[in-house]
Scaffold this motif. Structure first.
Motif, PDB file in Angstrom:
ATOM      1  N   THR A 280       0.732  -1.230  -0.200  1.00  0.00           N
ATOM      2  CA  THR A 280      -0.111   0.062   0.069  1.00  0.00           C
ATOM      3  C   THR A 280       0.976   1.082  -0.055  1.00  0.00           C
ATOM      4  OG1 THR A 280      -1.707  -1.037   1.300  1.00  0.00           O
ATOM      5  CG2 THR A 280      -1.695   1.168   1.406  1.00  0.00           C
ATOM      6  N   MET A 281       0.851   2.278  -0.755  1.00  0.00           N
ATOM      7  CA  MET A 281       1.486   3.405  -1.042  1.00  0.00           C
ATOM      8  C   MET A 281       0.611   4.589  -1.083  1.00  0.00           C
ATOM      9  SD  MET A 281       4.312   2.371  -4.113  1.00  0.00           S
ATOM     10  CE  MET A 281       2.733   1.801  -5.023  1.00  0.00           C
ATOM     11  N   THR A 282       1.316   5.699  -0.262  1.00  0.00           N
ATOM     12  CA  THR A 282       0.705   7.064  -0.286  1.00  0.00           C
ATOM     13  C   THR A 282       1.598   7.990  -0.464  1.00  0.00           C
ATOM     14  OG1 THR A 282       1.425   7.292   2.085  1.00  0.00           O
ATOM     15  CG2 THR A 282      -0.812   6.305   1.839  1.00  0.00           C
ATOM     16  N   SER A 283       1.088   9.285  -0.959  1.00  0.00           N
ATOM     17  CA  SER A 283       1.905  10.560  -1.299  1.00  0.00           C
ATOM     18  C   SER A 283       1.352  11.633  -0.989  1.00  0.00           C
ATOM     19  CB  SER A 283       2.321  10.328  -2.811  1.00  0.00           C
ATOM     20  OG  SER A 283       1.234  10.379  -3.443  1.00  0.00           O
ATOM     21  N   THR A 284       1.956  12.815  -0.784  1.00  0.00           N
ATOM     22  CA  THR A 284       1.543  14.140  -0.712  1.00  0.00           C
ATOM     23  C   THR A 284       2.102  15.212  -1.842  1.00  0.00           C
ATOM     24  OG1 THR A 284       3.225  15.162   0.785  1.00  0.00           O
ATOM     25  CG2 THR A 284       1.378  13.889   1.790  1.00  0.00           C
TER      26      THR A 284
ATOM     27  N   ASP B 199       2.221  24.996  -4.011  1.00  0.00           N
ATOM     28  CA  ASP B 199       3.422  26.305  -4.079  1.00  0.00           C
ATOM     29  C   ASP B 199       4.885  25.737  -3.962  1.00  0.00           C
ATOM     30  OD1 ASP B 199       3.241  25.203  -1.507  1.00  0.00           O
ATOM     31  OD2 ASP B 199       3.112  27.122  -0.466  1.00  0.00           O
ATOM     32  N   LYS B 200       4.996  24.430  -3.660  1.00  0.00           N
ATOM     33  CA  LYS B 200       6.482  23.871  -3.668  1.00  0.00           C
ATOM     34  C   LYS B 200       6.071  22.424  -3.782  1.00  0.00           C
ATOM     35  CE  LYS B 200       7.231  24.207   1.035  1.00  0.00           C
ATOM     36  NZ  LYS B 200       8.311  24.761   2.050  1.00  0.00           N
ATOM     37  N   VAL B 201       7.677  21.969  -4.394  1.00  0.00           N
ATOM     38  CA  VAL B 201       7.940  20.516  -4.227  1.00  0.00           C
ATOM     39  C   VAL B 201       9.013  20.201  -3.332  1.00  0.00           C
ATOM     40  CG1 VAL B 201       8.442  18.570  -5.540  1.00  0.00           C
ATOM     41  CG2 VAL B 201       7.230  20.285  -6.645  1.00  0.00           C
ATOM     42  N   VAL B 202       8.437  19.239  -2.377  1.00  0.00           N
ATOM     43  CA  VAL B 202       9.279  18.823  -1.325  1.00  0.00           C
ATOM     44  C   VAL B 202       9.743  17.475  -1.646  1.00  0.00           C
ATOM     45  CG1 VAL B 202       9.577  18.546   1.216  1.00  0.00           C
ATOM     46  CG2 VAL B 202       7.993  20.425   0.370  1.00  0.00           C
ATOM     47  N   ALA B 203      10.796  17.182  -1.786  1.00  0.00           N
ATOM     48  CA  ALA B 203      11.820  15.848  -2.022  1.00  0.00           C
ATOM     49  C   ALA B 203      11.321  15.010  -0.767  1.00  0.00           C
ATOM     50  CB  ALA B 203      13.136  15.667  -1.965  1.00  0.00           C
ATOM     51  N   THR B 204      10.915  13.562  -1.140  1.00  0.00           N
ATOM     52  CA  THR B 204      10.607  12.730  -0.126  1.00  0.00           C
ATOM     53  C   THR B 204      10.778  11.383  -0.433  1.00  0.00           C
ATOM     54  OG1 THR B 204       8.709  12.106   1.517  1.00  0.00           O
ATOM     55  CG2 THR B 204       8.079  12.419  -0.616  1.00  0.00           C
ATOM     56  N   THR B 205      10.664  10.490   0.405  1.00  0.00           N
ATOM     57  CA  THR B 205      11.044   9.041   0.223  1.00  0.00           C
ATOM     58  C   THR B 205       9.788   8.077   0.553  1.00  0.00           C
ATOM     59  OG1 THR B 205      13.301   9.057   0.646  1.00  0.00           O
ATOM     60  CG2 THR B 205      12.538   6.786   0.710  1.00  0.00           C
ATOM     61  N   LEU B 206       9.581   7.196  -0.366  1.00  0.00           N
ATOM     62  CA  LEU B 206       7.899   6.465   0.065  1.00  0.00           C
ATOM     63  C   LEU B 206       8.565   5.108   0.264  1.00  0.00           C
ATOM     64  CD1 LEU B 206       5.732   7.598  -2.935  1.00  0.00           C
ATOM     65  CD2 LEU B 206       5.947   8.603  -0.576  1.00  0.00           C
ATOM     66  N   TYR B 207       8.094   4.483   1.071  1.00  0.00           N
ATOM     67  CA  TYR B 207       8.361   3.038   1.608  1.00  0.00           C
ATOM     68  C   TYR B 207       7.068   2.043   1.250  1.00  0.00           C
ATOM     69  CZ  TYR B 207      12.077   5.486   4.131  1.00  0.00           C
ATOM     70  OH  TYR B 207      12.968   6.363   4.250  1.00  0.00           O
ATOM     71  N   ALA B 208       7.471   0.994   0.840  1.00  0.00           N
ATOM     72  CA  ALA B 208       6.411  -0.004   0.542  1.00  0.00           C
ATOM     73  C   ALA B 208       6.081  -0.809   1.893  1.00  0.00           C
ATOM     74  CB  ALA B 208       7.067  -1.000  -0.506  1.00  0.00           C
TER      75      ALA B 208
END
Length: 361
Positions: A4-8, A12-21
């Motif tokens: 199951t994966m989620t994101s934001t 107004d800006k892009v923030v780098a983030t890491t997604l975890y399975a």
């Protein structure tokens, strides 16, 4: 596994983030097939991929030892135990493996000679196979039984083993008397009272010699030293009780593998199916014992068959003519009509006269 994966997302800006399975371990159903055993308990269970199978089902089967659960039928595939790690990614069936148990059968001769062998190993659900042999003076062996004194169930070589323990088989005996059964399964028709010359009783074969289905009649045959020579006596002239065996040997030794079929010296037709040779070649196997010592009865022996068997409706004898082994001369031999008991000469070429072998023991 499943994820199951989620994101934001910001406008107004892009923030780098890491997604975890995120993984959820799958579960599967294992069904159990008892393979002719009792209903497995439980019939199925849930197992988890990459985990041990844990406690497996139980099952039983009469006469068999459980050999574990396998991925294939009849003990094929891979064995699965409680500590085996689940590697199959689907519902599956596990199959019971069985090994038939072996048991020891001991033979009790019931006052007979020491059985040979005294015991043997047999396998549950399989045939007993060759059984022991034994003898008893004055008695005919009537087979092996599960109970003493001929009680219980008769067991022969083709009987399927159904006992689930070591067990004993007991010999059943029939007293040897005129009108009773002999060792080879035919009726005894003569008892001379004591043993001499290695025999006391005469036993008739259980049935007449039959060739080609309905062919009951057989010629006596003619003896010649050459195809164009005269018909001769073969030396089988004995008529008394005790003469049948020597008569038969004389006939077979002189006429050999074939006898002449007609009295005419110009007719060279021969046959291997003449009375004495048919009796001499006769063989029966009873209780694992081969009986191949048969002969054509003499004139007086044949009369004993009539008096002690035919008249008493024993032995499945026809009210027809039967050959003796006693020659009259080069053209005729003695036979007996079992419809009334009369004895007479018959031409040796007669094809309607029956043959009933006998043996001495």
């Amino acid at each position: 596994y499943s994820a199951t994966m989620t994101s934001t997302r910001s406008w107004d800006k892009v923030v780098a983030t890491t997604l975890y399975a995120k993984w959820m371990v799958n579960s599967y159903t294992v069904s159990f097939d008892g393979q002719n055993g009792s209903a497995p308990s439980p019939a199925s269970k849930s197992v988890t991929y990459d985990q041990q199978y844990g406690t497996l089902a139980t099952t039983t089967r009469t006469g068999y030892t459980f050999g574990g659960w396998y991925t294939g039928t009849n003990g094929t595939g891979t064995k699965v135990e409680s500590t085996t790690t689940v590697s199959t990614v689907a519902n599956q069936t596990l199959y019971a493996k069985w090994s038939a148990n072996s048991y020891t059968v001991t033979f009790d001769s019931e006052s007979g000679s020491t059985p040979s062998p005294t015991s043997k190993s047999v396998t549950y659900d399989q045939a007993y196979g060759t059984l022991a042999t034994t003898t008893r003076t004055g008695y005919s062996f009537d087979g092996w039984y599960t109970g003493a004194n001929g009680t219980g169930t008769k067991v022969d070589g083709t009987t399927t083993v159904s006992a689930t323990t070591n067990h004993t088989l007991y010999a059943k005996w029939q007293a040897l008397v005129v009108g009773g059964l002999g060792p080879a399964g035919g009726y005894i028709f003569y008892d001379k009272g004591s043993y001499s010359n290695d025999w006391r009783y005469l036993e008739a074969a259980p049935s007449d010699i039959v060739l080609d289905g309905s062919d009951y009649g057989h010629i006596f045959g003619y003896y010649r030293t050459t195809s164009g020579g005269d018909n001769l006596i073969a030396g089988a002239v004995g008529t008394a009780i005790g003469a049948g065996k020597s008569n038969t040997i004389s006939l077979v030794e002189r006429m050999g593998s074939t006898a002449y079929a007609t009295s005419s010296s110009t007719d060279t037709t021969t046959t291997a199916d003449y009375a004495a040779k048919l009796a001499y070649d006769y063989s029966l196997t009873v209780g694992g014992v081969i009986y191949d010592d048969w002969f054509l009865p003499s004139k007086d022996e044949l009369n004993q068959i009539y008096l002690n068997l035919k008249v008493k409706n024993l032995g499945n004898l026809s009210p027809s003519e039967y050959w003796s082994s006693s020659e009259g001369d080069a053209s005729v031999s003695w036979y007996q009509w079992f419809g009334g008991g009369n004895q007479s000469y018959g031409y040796r070429s007669n094809t309607y006269i029956r043959v009933r072998p006998v043996r001495a023991f």
